[in-house]
Enzyme design. Structure first.
Site, PDB file in Angstrom:
ATOM      1  CB  SER A  11      -0.902  -0.025   1.243  1.00  0.00           C
ATOM      2  OG  SER A  11      -1.753   1.100   1.288  1.00  0.00           O
ATOM      3  CB  CYS A  12       2.011   3.751  -1.476  1.00  0.00           C
ATOM      4  SG  CYS A  12       1.206   3.697  -3.089  1.00  0.00           S
TER       5      CYS A  12
END
Length: 289
Positions: free
Chosen positions: A243-244
């Protein structure tokens, strides 16, 4: 010339490798440069001024699901097919993707091709900055493109939605690995997109994408990458979800996982642009547990 240890046409290739294969008829090069709004850079303008010979521009924001309110979500297969055919990218091609930051947004397009079932795709290690620093050939004219047939087979296991990530976070059945900077992960820095809460998904581990890269924008050797993940408390025996902020640099971690032989990984496409928006989703702040 001996091949670089980085050379793997399914993950990562060196500038030396690309220079040797630059004129191969079955090679397709994509400039997938993309920058955050506060970077002050225009990827299309930069492509028009200079790019690797034969490169086509891959517009991450346009080749996406424009029906979604979230930024550059993965496009429907039919849109991906349409855009690739128009760019002359098709079956039987070896694709090499690069970007103007070194190794930043190119991994997102590598992941997108894999999502569509295409595995003959690699990221250029060090990207355009390394290519230019070595004094290699560039041009400013777009290539002449011929329509090319392409077939895709969407690999649903490579992407996760918010419900699946919330389930994984609650049960602890996968390692959620956040590629954002430490201050953003801990909730100490504001998000670049307005209206989002600060912090991270409960139970997530923080591996800033830059931590798997060398100073020149190349990816660290697999043994070093493994150490980075383990130092962040990531259990590499478990499935991983990257994720980011909006699903771009998460793909750098996906590429890094693939490089170290971790095959059971998926990308949370909505990432913090989605999770940080909804008040009913729990948020943690401060260092990871």
């Amino acid at each position: 010339m001996t091949p670089s240890p980085a050379d793997d046409p399914k993950t990562l290739v060196s500038t030396d490798w690309l220079a040797r294969h630059l004129r191969d008829p079955d090679l397709r090069i994509l400039d997938a440069s993309w920058y955050l709004p506060d970077a002050g850079r225009d990827a299309k303008v930069e492509y028009g001024a200079a790019h690797i010979p034969g490169a086509r521009f891959f517009d991450i924001d346009e080749i996406s699901d424009l029906r979604s309110t979230l930024p550059h979500m993965a496009p429907p297969p039919e849109k991906f097919i349409s855009r690739m055919r128009a760019m002359g990218v098709g079956d039987g091609h070896q694709v090499v993707v690069y970007d103007g930051a070194g190794l930043f947004s190119a991994a997102r397009v590598w992941w997108l091709f894999r999502l569509m079932g295409k595995t003959d795709v690699a990221v250029l290690d060090g990207g355009f900055p390394k290519w230019r620093a070595e004094g290699r050939e560039i041009e400013d004219m777009p290539p002449i493109v011929k329509d090319r047939h392409i077939t895709v087979s969407r690999q649903n296991h490579l992407v996760k939605d918010v419900t699946q990530v919330a389930h994984a976070a609650k049960l602890g059945e996968a390692e959620i690995i956040d590629a954002r900077s430490g201050p953003r992960f801990r909730g100490e820095a504001a998000e670049p997109r307005p209206g989002l809460r600060s912090g991270h998904i409960p139970g997530a581990k923080n591996v800033p994408f830059a931590s798997v890269l060398n100073a020149d924008g190349t990816m660290k050797a697999p043994t070093e990458v493994k150490v980075v993940f383990e130092a962040a408390g990531v259990d590499l025996a478990k499935p991983a979800i990257t994720s980011c902020g909006s699903g771009v640099t998460a793909a750098v971690l996906s590429l890094a996982l693939e490089r170290i032989g971790h095959r059971n990984h998926a990308l949370y496409d909505g990432s913090w642009a989605e999770w940080g928006m909804y008040d009913d989703l729990k948020v943690e702040q401060g260092p990871q547990a």
